[in-house]
Design an enzyme around this catalytic site. Structure first.
Site, PDB file in Angstrom:
ATOM      1  N   THR A 154       0.881  -1.157   0.000  1.00  0.00           N
ATOM      2  CA  THR A 154       0.000   0.000   0.000  1.00  0.00           C
ATOM      3  C   THR A 154       0.917   1.204   0.000  1.00  0.00           C
ATOM      4  O   THR A 154       2.083   1.074   0.362  1.00  0.00           O
ATOM      5  CB  THR A 154      -0.844  -0.001   1.301  1.00  0.00           C
ATOM      6  OG1 THR A 154      -1.781  -1.056   1.231  1.00  0.00           O
ATOM      7  CG2 THR A 154      -1.602   1.283   1.516  1.00  0.00           C
ATOM      8  N   ASP A 185      -8.344  -3.268   4.092  1.00  0.00           N
ATOM      9  CA  ASP A 185      -8.424  -2.318   5.208  1.00  0.00           C
ATOM     10  C   ASP A 185      -8.202  -0.869   4.765  1.00  0.00           C
ATOM     11  O   ASP A 185      -8.628   0.063   5.446  1.00  0.00           O
ATOM     12  CB  ASP A 185      -7.364  -2.656   6.259  1.00  0.00           C
ATOM     13  CG  ASP A 185      -5.952  -2.567   5.683  1.00  0.00           C
ATOM     14  OD1 ASP A 185      -5.740  -3.068   4.562  1.00  0.00           O
ATOM     15  OD2 ASP A 185      -5.074  -1.988   6.343  1.00  0.00           O
ATOM     16  N   THR A 205      -0.066  -0.671   6.650  1.00  0.00           N
ATOM     17  CA  THR A 205       0.176  -1.445   5.431  1.00  0.00           C
ATOM     18  C   THR A 205       0.436  -2.877   5.847  1.00  0.00           C
ATOM     19  O   THR A 205       1.017  -3.130   6.900  1.00  0.00           O
ATOM     20  CB  THR A 205       1.354  -0.887   4.621  1.00  0.00           C
ATOM     21  OG1 THR A 205       1.593  -1.778   3.502  1.00  0.00           O
ATOM     22  CG2 THR A 205       2.630  -0.746   5.428  1.00  0.00           C
ATOM     23  N   GLY A 206       0.008  -3.798   5.008  1.00  0.00           N
ATOM     24  CA  GLY A 206       0.207  -5.203   5.334  1.00  0.00           C
ATOM     25  C   GLY A 206      -1.060  -5.975   5.059  1.00  0.00           C
ATOM     26  O   GLY A 206      -1.960  -5.489   4.376  1.00  0.00           O
ATOM     27  N   GLY A 208      -4.371  -6.863   5.036  1.00  0.00           N
ATOM     28  CA  GLY A 208      -5.453  -5.993   5.481  1.00  0.00           C
ATOM     29  C   GLY A 208      -6.465  -6.665   6.372  1.00  0.00           C
ATOM     30  O   GLY A 208      -7.060  -6.013   7.246  1.00  0.00           O
TER      31      GLY A 208
HETATM   32  N1  ASP Z   1      -3.367  -3.377   3.437  1.00  0.00           N
HETATM   33  C1  ASP Z   1      -3.494  -3.621   2.037  1.00  0.00           C
HETATM   34  C2  ASP Z   1      -4.635  -4.541   1.795  1.00  0.00           C
HETATM   35  O1  ASP Z   1      -4.763  -5.523   2.492  1.00  0.00           O
HETATM   36  C3  ASP Z   1      -2.275  -4.171   1.421  1.00  0.00           C
HETATM   37  C4  ASP Z   1      -0.992  -3.684   2.002  1.00  0.00           C
HETATM   38  O2  ASP Z   1      -0.929  -2.658   2.618  1.00  0.00           O
HETATM   39  O3  ASP Z   1       0.040  -4.322   1.850  1.00  0.00           O
HETATM   40  O4  ASP Z   1      -5.363  -4.307   0.868  1.00  0.00           O
END
Ligand code: ASP
Length: 276
Positions: A154, A185, A205-206, A208
């Protein structure tokens, strides 16, 4: 009143040092794009400028260069929030909006709704003069090659300005091979982002689904409100993500006083900050 600060991130999912380096360079450029806006127009303009910039960086998973879902299509999520009146706007699963963060802002300014998705969001864009485009504009060779390679990312930015106003903006393609219609998220207030001038602004980020189940961005802002230190809150949020739902990711945050912090439990997270 406070110290101006801008923090920008380009995701916590870089697979190796080389790609991390390229992402870091893109994040540094976004910080440079957002900073003059912070000085000139305040926190909200700064986070929008930084995220808009990153939607045009093909190495980052937002706008151009976003990852493909299991049908080989791109569906984009974005959100924005300002901490003075807790106004927010967000979009989920849009395919033809050139800058999803611009649409999130238009939805916030319109004020009737917080989140619009898919066809209804695209229609709102057309009716409100937000640029639309052919979905193929977002496709890159790199993401076509990575079609089946796991990847989450993200882009996001948080800021506090000299008047003590806080803001956050976020934009993403979600993750590779997600199901069509999956919304993460990033466009969910409180899960992927939150801002409140009483405390500060947070962007995650991660994976979600973990952030959604913990409503993690809001939790972090509440902890700031209770007087916990910036770095303690950032690290605590990521430790909690691992402990409670075995989640991976990172957060950036800024307090209303302009303290900045970041934490991640992945090998890399490209981020950069500047304070007055
Ligand atoms: N949080 C984002 C999602 O799950 C992806 C990310 O931030 O890596 O859509």
């Amino acid at each position: 009143m406070g110290r101006a600060a801008l923090v920008v991130h380009g995701g916590a999912g870089a697979p190796n040092q080389e790609e991390h380096g390229e992402r870091q360079a893109a994040v540094d450029r976004a910080l440079a794009a957002g900073w003059p806006e912070l000085e000139r127009s305040g926190a909200l303009h700064a986070v929008l400028a930084a995220v808009r910039w990153m939607e045009d960086e093909p190495i980052l998973n937002a706008g151009i260069g976003a990852c493909l879902n299991s049908e080989g299509e791109i569906e984009l999520d974005a959100g924005v929030m300002e901490g003075a009146q807790l106004r927010a706007g967000a979009v989920g699963a849009v395919r033809d909006v050139r800058h999803p963060v611009d649409l999130a802002r238009a939805i916030m300014d319109d004020g009737r709704h917080v989140l619009l998705v898919a066809g209804g969001a695209s229609r709102f864009a057309r009716e409100h003069g937000v640029e639309t485009c052919d979905p193929s504009v977002f496709m890159t060779e790199r993401q076509l090659r990575n079609f089946r390679r796991e990847g989450v990312d993200t882009v996001g930015a948080v800021a506090a300005d000299a008047e003590g106003r806080t803001a956050v903006a976020v934009s993403t393609g979600g993750y590779t091979f997600k199901l069509p219609g999956r919304v993460g998220d990033s466009p969910l207030v409180g899960a992927g982002f939150y801002a409140d001038d009483a405390a500060g602004a947070v962007c995650g980020t991660g994976h979600g689904e973990g952030f959604m189940r913990l409503v993690l961005a809001h939790l972090a802002v509440v902890e700031l409100k209770h007087g916990m230190g910036a770095q303690e809150v950032a690290k605590g949020a990521i430790d909690f993500l691992r402990r409670k739902v075995d989640g991976e990711g990172g957060v950036i945050l800024v307090t209303k006083a302009g303290e900045v912090a970041a934490a991640h439990n992945t090998p890399f997270m490209a981020w950069a900050s500047r304070t007055d």
